[in-house]
Design a protein around this motif. Structure first.
Motif, PDB file in Angstrom:
ATOM      1  N   UNK A  24       1.517  55.066  16.315  1.00 21.60           N
ATOM      2  CA  UNK A  24       2.291  56.177  15.746  1.00 21.60           C
ATOM      3  C   UNK A  24       2.095  57.450  16.558  1.00 21.60           C
ATOM      4  N   UNK A  25       0.849  57.692  17.023  1.00 20.41           N
ATOM      5  CA  UNK A  25       0.579  58.896  17.817  1.00 20.41           C
ATOM      6  C   UNK A  25       1.321  58.846  19.140  1.00 20.41           C
ATOM      7  N   UNK A  26       1.332  57.666  19.790  1.00 17.45           N
ATOM      8  CA  UNK A  26       2.048  57.515  21.051  1.00 17.45           C
ATOM      9  C   UNK A  26       3.536  57.719  20.834  1.00 17.45           C
ATOM     10  N   UNK A  27       4.046  57.154  19.746  1.00 24.39           N
ATOM     11  CA  UNK A  27       5.465  57.305  19.439  1.00 24.39           C
ATOM     12  C   UNK A  27       5.830  58.766  19.232  1.00 24.39           C
ATOM     13  N   UNK A  28       4.945  59.498  18.552  1.00 28.79           N
ATOM     14  CA  UNK A  28       5.196  60.920  18.313  1.00 28.79           C
ATOM     15  C   UNK A  28       5.189  61.698  19.616  1.00 28.79           C
ATOM     16  N   UNK A  29       4.265  61.340  20.547  1.00 29.65           N
ATOM     17  CA  UNK A  29       4.201  62.011  21.841  1.00 29.65           C
ATOM     18  C   UNK A  29       5.476  61.788  22.630  1.00 29.65           C
ATOM     19  N   UNK A  30       5.929  60.528  22.658  1.00 32.13           N
ATOM     20  CA  UNK A  30       7.159  60.212  23.384  1.00 32.13           C
ATOM     21  C   UNK A  30       8.345  60.916  22.755  1.00 32.13           C
ATOM     22  N   UNK A  31       8.360  60.954  21.422  1.00 39.75           N
ATOM     23  CA  UNK A  31       9.456  61.608  20.720  1.00 39.75           C
ATOM     24  C   UNK A  31       9.507  63.083  21.064  1.00 39.75           C
ATOM     25  N   UNK A  32       8.331  63.742  21.095  1.00 36.97           N
ATOM     26  CA  UNK A  32       8.286  65.160  21.438  1.00 36.97           C
ATOM     27  C   UNK A  32       8.731  65.405  22.865  1.00 36.97           C
ATOM     28  N   UNK A  33       8.283  64.527  23.781  1.00 36.45           N
ATOM     29  CA  UNK A  33       8.669  64.676  25.176  1.00 36.45           C
ATOM     30  C   UNK A  33      10.160  64.503  25.344  1.00 36.45           C
ATOM     31  N   UNK A  36       9.253  58.065  30.507  1.00 39.73           N
ATOM     32  CA  UNK A  36       9.490  58.203  29.072  1.00 39.73           C
ATOM     33  C   UNK A  36      10.364  57.059  28.570  1.00 39.73           C
ATOM     34  N   UNK A  37      11.397  56.696  29.360  1.00 38.49           N
ATOM     35  CA  UNK A  37      12.255  55.581  28.970  1.00 38.49           C
ATOM     36  C   UNK A  37      11.456  54.291  28.907  1.00 38.49           C
ATOM     37  N   UNK A  38      10.567  54.096  29.896  1.00 42.01           N
ATOM     38  CA  UNK A  38       9.732  52.897  29.912  1.00 42.01           C
ATOM     39  C   UNK A  38       8.824  52.848  28.693  1.00 42.01           C
ATOM     40  N   UNK A  39       8.176  53.995  28.378  1.00 38.78           N
ATOM     41  CA  UNK A  39       7.304  54.054  27.209  1.00 38.78           C
ATOM     42  C   UNK A  39       8.085  53.821  25.917  1.00 38.78           C
ATOM     43  N   UNK A  40       9.294  54.366  25.864  1.00 37.99           N
ATOM     44  CA  UNK A  40      10.120  54.184  24.674  1.00 37.99           C
ATOM     45  C   UNK A  40      10.457  52.715  24.462  1.00 37.99           C
ATOM     46  N   UNK A  41      10.821  52.030  25.559  1.00 36.12           N
ATOM     47  CA  UNK A  41      11.138  50.603  25.452  1.00 36.12           C
ATOM     48  C   UNK A  41       9.912  49.804  25.035  1.00 36.12           C
ATOM     49  N   UNK A  64       9.357  50.347  21.377  1.00 37.25           N
ATOM     50  CA  UNK A  64      10.330  49.605  20.574  1.00 37.25           C
ATOM     51  C   UNK A  64       9.964  48.128  20.519  1.00 37.25           C
ATOM     52  N   UNK A  65       9.525  47.589  21.666  1.00 32.05           N
ATOM     53  CA  UNK A  65       9.122  46.185  21.695  1.00 32.05           C
ATOM     54  C   UNK A  65       7.900  45.941  20.814  1.00 32.05           C
ATOM     55  N   UNK A  66       6.917  46.844  20.904  1.00 33.23           N
ATOM     56  CA  UNK A  66       5.718  46.712  20.071  1.00 33.23           C
ATOM     57  C   UNK A  66       6.069  46.859  18.592  1.00 33.23           C
ATOM     58  N   UNK A  67       7.008  47.739  18.300  1.00 33.05           N
ATOM     59  CA  UNK A  67       7.413  47.928  16.914  1.00 33.05           C
ATOM     60  C   UNK A  67       8.085  46.671  16.376  1.00 33.05           C
ATOM     61  N   UNK A  68       8.927  46.037  17.213  1.00 31.44           N
ATOM     62  CA  UNK A  68       9.561  44.781  16.786  1.00 31.44           C
ATOM     63  C   UNK A  68       8.511  43.697  16.542  1.00 31.44           C
ATOM     64  N   UNK A  69       7.511  43.625  17.432  1.00 28.47           N
ATOM     65  CA  UNK A  69       6.445  42.640  17.245  1.00 28.47           C
ATOM     66  C   UNK A  69       5.666  42.912  15.965  1.00 28.47           C
ATOM     67  N   UNK A  70       5.379  44.189  15.706  1.00 30.87           N
ATOM     68  CA  UNK A  70       4.656  44.546  14.478  1.00 30.87           C
ATOM     69  C   UNK A  70       5.450  44.153  13.240  1.00 30.87           C
ATOM     70  N   UNK A  71       6.768  44.360  13.291  1.00 32.14           N
ATOM     71  CA  UNK A  71       7.606  43.983  12.162  1.00 32.14           C
ATOM     72  C   UNK A  71       7.601  42.467  11.947  1.00 32.14           C
TER      73      UNK A  71
END
Length: 210
Positions: free
Chosen positions: A4-13, A150-155, A158-165
């Motif tokens: 979640x922290x990484x996602x927030x950092x990427x979102x802010x960037x 940033x695009x790479x981190x975002x992807x 998203x992949x990690x989020x899909x795996x978590x789901x």
């Protein structure tokens, strides 16, 4: 750092980059334009400079006599002023670096006002040197590199989020199966216990001797 922290950092960037793109709709600075902070004013002038084809130099500032905080800041073209060759005009012994300063007067001055805003009080547009109309290659490469990262981190997120789901769904399904099996086992145990009790009761009944 958790997901979640990484996602927030990427979102802010990503938000900062988006804000930079929105500034492109403004052609140039103008006296009276306000910003919420000195950093916001610098970001605006950096974006303007990138579009025009020059680099911003963080120039002199003025501080408050009360608390020593900065209350005005001048942003200049990096070709502002002239290279000082040495004291009393004497050439230094070591080989000097090639100076990029050409006495350019292009600048933007912002001041902190009573409304706690940073307002442009002076703007000089004209440069005394050619501008790189096609943009600054090094700056553009840097921004493209950041965008790609940033695009790479975002992807990846998203992949990690899909795996978590997927893991979450599997875990919930497993828990439901365990719960069902537990209830089924409990019913079977209860049935066995009832049968044993019934058998004990039958055994304990006295035999009729009639």
């Amino acid at each position: 750092m958790d997901l979640e922290a990484v996602a927030e950092t990427v979102k802010n960037s990503a938000g900062k980059i988006s804000a930079g793109c929105e500034v492109n709709s403004i052609e140039e600075p103008s006296v009276g334009m306000e910003f919420v902070s000195e950093e916001a004013a610098k970001h605006f002038y950096d974006e303007y400079a990138r579009r025009e084809g020059f680099i911003v130099r963080l120039d002199r500032c003025h501080r408050s006599e009360l608390d020593n905080r900065i209350i005005s800041r001048r942003f200049s073209c990096n070709k502002q002023g002239f290279h000082v060759r040495g004291r009393n005009g004497i050439k230094p012994v070591h080989k000097p670096r090639t100076s990029i300063r050409e006495g350019c007067e292009a600048m933007m001055l912002v001041k902190f006002n009573k409304c706690e805003k940073w307002v442009i009080t002076k703007f000089v547009k004209e440069h005394n040197h050619p501008l790189n109309a096609s943009g600054l290659p090094a700056y553009n490469r840097l921004m493209e590199s950041k965008d790609r990262k940033i695009l790479q981190l975002t992807k990846e997120l998203e992949q990690r989020d899909r795996l978590c789901q997927q893991y979450r769904r599997l875990l919930l399904s497993l828990m439901e199966t365990v719960e069902e099996q537990t209830e089924c086992l409990s019913r079977k145990v209860e049935h066995v216990v009832n049968n044993v009790r019934q058998l004990q009761n039958e055994v304990q009944k006295p035999l009729n001797t009639d």
